[in-house]
Design a protein around this motif. Structure first.
Motif, PDB file in Angstrom:
ATOM      1  N   GLY A   1       0.820  -1.204   0.000  1.00  0.00           N
ATOM      2  CA  GLY A   1       0.000   0.000   0.000  1.00  0.00           C
ATOM      3  C   GLY A   1       0.858   1.259   0.000  1.00  0.00           C
ATOM      4  N   LEU A   2       1.895   1.257   0.817  1.00  0.00           N
ATOM      5  CA  LEU A   2       2.809   2.390   0.860  1.00  0.00           C
ATOM      6  C   LEU A   2       3.572   2.515  -0.448  1.00  0.00           C
ATOM      7  CD1 LEU A   2       4.274   4.691   2.346  1.00  0.00           C
ATOM      8  CD2 LEU A   2       5.832   2.970   3.300  1.00  0.00           C
ATOM      9  N   LYS A   3       3.979   1.391  -1.006  1.00  0.00           N
ATOM     10  CA  LYS A   3       4.705   1.387  -2.278  1.00  0.00           C
ATOM     11  C   LYS A   3       3.858   1.999  -3.394  1.00  0.00           C
ATOM     12  CE  LYS A   3       7.237  -1.808  -5.336  1.00  0.00           C
ATOM     13  NZ  LYS A   3       6.492  -1.564  -6.587  1.00  0.00           N
ATOM     14  N   ASP A   4       2.602   1.597  -3.469  1.00  0.00           N
ATOM     15  CA  ASP A   4       1.717   2.124  -4.509  1.00  0.00           C
ATOM     16  C   ASP A   4       1.512   3.624  -4.349  1.00  0.00           C
ATOM     17  OD1 ASP A   4       1.461  -0.409  -5.524  1.00  0.00           O
ATOM     18  OD2 ASP A   4      -0.438  -0.838  -4.494  1.00  0.00           O
TER      19      ASP A   4
END
Length: 235
Positions: free
Chosen positions: A154-157
């Protein structure tokens, strides 16, 4: 040590600051210990441990600077100012505070200008003081750390869509991160600079209102003598 010299702001903010610094110190210790055990006991290691430890140490130091201003534990020399009458001593303290404010503004500008390109944001214009924003400055939102992984998808996206995307042919292109972008660990630069500016401003206001006549409260030598005298009395 006379802890009454160091004012506290009871509540959420004080607890958050102290908890964050304690967590950073604890995680640094744990990571270093685990990596030593893995290296010498199992001929292995956590590849990102060293870089994360360095980042946490930088966070601890930079946040500690503003926290030191908050509780007034930075060292200073007041041998001359203590010879002055209260009025002149307060005036000298105000001059010192204004110089600290000037430094904090310069530090904040430099910190923002260094971090902003990595966050795909514009640097400020002006040699010494910000006069605007340079929207044409080159961006470096694609720059990654060496080994630090992004902990969850989620953080990566979100990081990719926010800081590593661009428009080409009328369509939005999102490039992928393989490691944590440097904008995340480097965000402590403008954050700590802003906190330092705020804490110095608070100190200047206290002096202006007459609550204090100096920005210096920490006297390590006197504290050491007082502690020694206390221990001798209790012995």
């Amino acid at each position: 040590m006379d802890h009454s010299r160091y004012p506290r702001e009871p509540g959420v903010i004080d607890t958050l600051e102290e908890t964050l610094m304690a967590v950073l110190m604890g995680l640094m210790t744990v990571l270093t210990f685990v990596n030593v055990v893995l290296r010498y006991g199992f001929n292995s290691s956590i590849i990102w441990s060293l870089e994360v430890t360095l980042v946490m140490f930088a966070w601890l130091v930079l946040l500690g600077v503003s926290y030191g201003f908050k509780i007034r534990m930075h060292l200073g020399v007041d041998a001359v100012t203590n010879l002055l009458a209260p009025g002149p001593r307060r005036a000298v303290a105000l001059v010192a505070g204004l110089l600290c404010l000037l430094y904090a503004v310069l530090f904040l500008k430099g910190a923002w200008d260094y971090w902003a390109p990595f966050a795909d944001l514009p640097k400020t214009t002006g040699r010494w003081f910000p006069t605007g924003f340079d929207w044409d400055a080159r961006r470096f939102g694609f720059t990654e750390t060496g080994d630090i992984p992004i902990p969850f998808d989620g953080l990566k996206d979100w990081l990719e869509k926010t800081f590593n995307s661009y428009t080409e042919g009328g369509e939005t292109v999102v490039d992928s991160y393989s490691k944590m972008p440097v904008l995340v660990p480097y965000v402590v630069l403008p954050l700590s600079a802003l906190l330092m500016l705020f804490r110095v401003l608070q100190a200047c206001i206290r002096i202006w209102k007459g609550h204090e006549d100096s920005m210096i409260v920490s006297h390590e030598a006197e504290d050491a003598v007082d502690d020694a005298a206390t221990r001798m009395r209790d012995a």
